[in-house]
Structures are given as C-alpha cells and as structure tokens.
Scaffold this motif. Sequence first.
Motif, mmCIF file in Angstrom:
data_model
loop_
_atom_site.group_PDB
_atom_site.id
_atom_site.type_symbol
_atom_site.label_atom_id
_atom_site.label_comp_id
_atom_site.label_asym_id
_atom_site.label_seq_id
_atom_site.Cartn_x
_atom_site.Cartn_y
_atom_site.Cartn_z
ATOM 1 N N GLY A 103 0.779 -1.233 0.000
ATOM 2 C CA GLY A 103 0.000 0.000 0.000
ATOM 3 C C GLY A 103 0.808 1.279 0.000
ATOM 4 N N ASN A 104 2.119 1.153 -0.137
ATOM 5 C CA ASN A 104 2.970 2.334 -0.164
ATOM 6 C C ASN A 104 3.148 2.827 -1.600
ATOM 7 O OD1 ASN A 104 3.475 2.234 2.669
ATOM 8 N ND2 ASN A 104 4.885 0.545 2.297
ATOM 9 N N GLU A 105 3.422 4.112 -1.739
ATOM 10 C CA GLU A 105 3.608 4.722 -3.065
ATOM 11 C C GLU A 105 5.042 4.507 -3.534
ATOM 12 O OE1 GLU A 105 1.880 7.130 -6.164
ATOM 13 O OE2 GLU A 105 0.920 6.755 -4.250
ATOM 14 N N VAL A 106 5.195 4.125 -4.800
ATOM 15 C CA VAL A 106 6.526 3.940 -5.395
ATOM 16 C C VAL A 106 6.600 4.783 -6.658
ATOM 17 C CG1 VAL A 106 8.130 2.321 -6.479
ATOM 18 C CG2 VAL A 106 6.816 1.597 -4.484
ATOM 19 N N VAL A 107 7.670 5.563 -6.783
ATOM 20 C CA VAL A 107 7.846 6.391 -7.976
ATOM 21 C C VAL A 107 9.319 6.374 -8.384
ATOM 22 C CG1 VAL A 107 8.088 8.509 -6.613
ATOM 23 C CG2 VAL A 107 7.434 8.675 -9.004
ATOM 24 N N LEU A 108 9.555 6.317 -9.685
ATOM 25 C CA LEU A 108 10.912 6.392 -10.221
ATOM 26 C C LEU A 108 11.135 7.806 -10.741
ATOM 27 C CD1 LEU A 108 11.098 3.056 -12.251
ATOM 28 C CD2 LEU A 108 11.520 3.442 -9.820
ATOM 29 N N VAL A 109 12.254 8.408 -10.352
ATOM 30 C CA VAL A 109 12.606 9.745 -10.822
ATOM 31 C C VAL A 109 13.930 9.609 -11.556
ATOM 32 C CG1 VAL A 109 12.923 12.155 -10.173
ATOM 33 C CG2 VAL A 109 11.473 10.693 -8.783
#
Length: 195
Positions: A103-109
């Motif tokens: 349920g955690n947010e994952v983002v690639l930058v």
Amino acid sequence: MKKLFVSDFDSTLTTTDSMMSIIIFQRGRLGLALAMLRIMPWILLMVARLYPNQRAKERLLHNCFGKMSEEEFNAFCQQFADTHRHILRTDLHHRLIKEQRNGNEVVLVTASPENWVSRLVPEFKVLGTKMEFGEKGFTGRFLSKNCYGKEKVCRLLCEYPDIEKQRKEFFITAFGDSRGDKELLEFADEGHLIR
C-alpha cells in the motif's frame, strides 16, 4: 504516516545505463561508438563543464533516433523493454514491488526518457525526461528539463505538492547511485546509495 519510496533508474534499479543499452539494441556496439564519435566535441565540452549535460544527451538521442516518429519510437521502446527486463536489479525491484503491494507509493525519478523506462517497469509511476517529437521525428529537444540533480526533487514536489505542506506526514525512502541523485538522497528521510 504516508510512506513514499523514490528510486533513480539507471544503475540503481538497473545494473547498467539504459540509454547506452537501447542504442546498442538499435545499432550495436559499433553503432554506439560511431554515434558517440559524432558528438565527441560536445561530450568533451560537457566534461569540461562548458556545455550542458542535457544538450549533449539531446544530440546523442537525435543522432540515433531523430528519424523515428513518436509512434515508431514508442514501438521500438516496447521491443527493447520486452527483451531487456534482465537489466533490472532484482533485489531492489522486488523490494519496491513488495512496498507497493503493502500500500505504499513507489515512484521512479530518472534522467532517462519516460518512453522506454515506463515500458520496462510499467508497474511503477515514472517521472522522467520527456522527448519532443515533430512531423519529422524526434526534434533533438526535451520538453522538460533533464531530470538530474535538483530537478529530481523539483519533479517530485510537482507530482506530490502536499509533501512540502505536510512534510511530517510523509516518510520518504530514496535510492540512488550517483552525483545526479545527491539532492534526492538528501531530501529523503532515509537515503540509500547503491554501489
């Protein structure tokens, strides 16, 4: 507290530089070497800090993919993604998938163009460099700033404006491997430098 996991892509979530890999996929190692030779004056100026990293990257990508339409390039990026999932760093990739399932947010930058990164890891949100296409193909310009250094933090704050307003409500874990990730790792509550 909201948990946000932010990762660089090249040599952090992957074991190699994806831009070099996609050029080799298209042209072979000799083709990559020839493309690099064509823009060598600008690479040398970039190394001497007399020419922007972004412009050198735009020149290299234009040299290799300038004649492709956006549709052709995206189809090529999908072929690359279908055959290159092996470049993903398995341990970190699995960890980020697990965090997302929890349920955690994952983002690639990433400084790499979204065109191929989003196809290599469609399971994650990608904030990357955006390429500009015209009638004759890739124009040799980016629509966004090269997503490198402090630009990574800027892109993250644009995507998640509540972070600045409610910083205490977010716990940010970041992963990076190079100088281009310094500001992102410092911004995070917990930074991991991948060697």
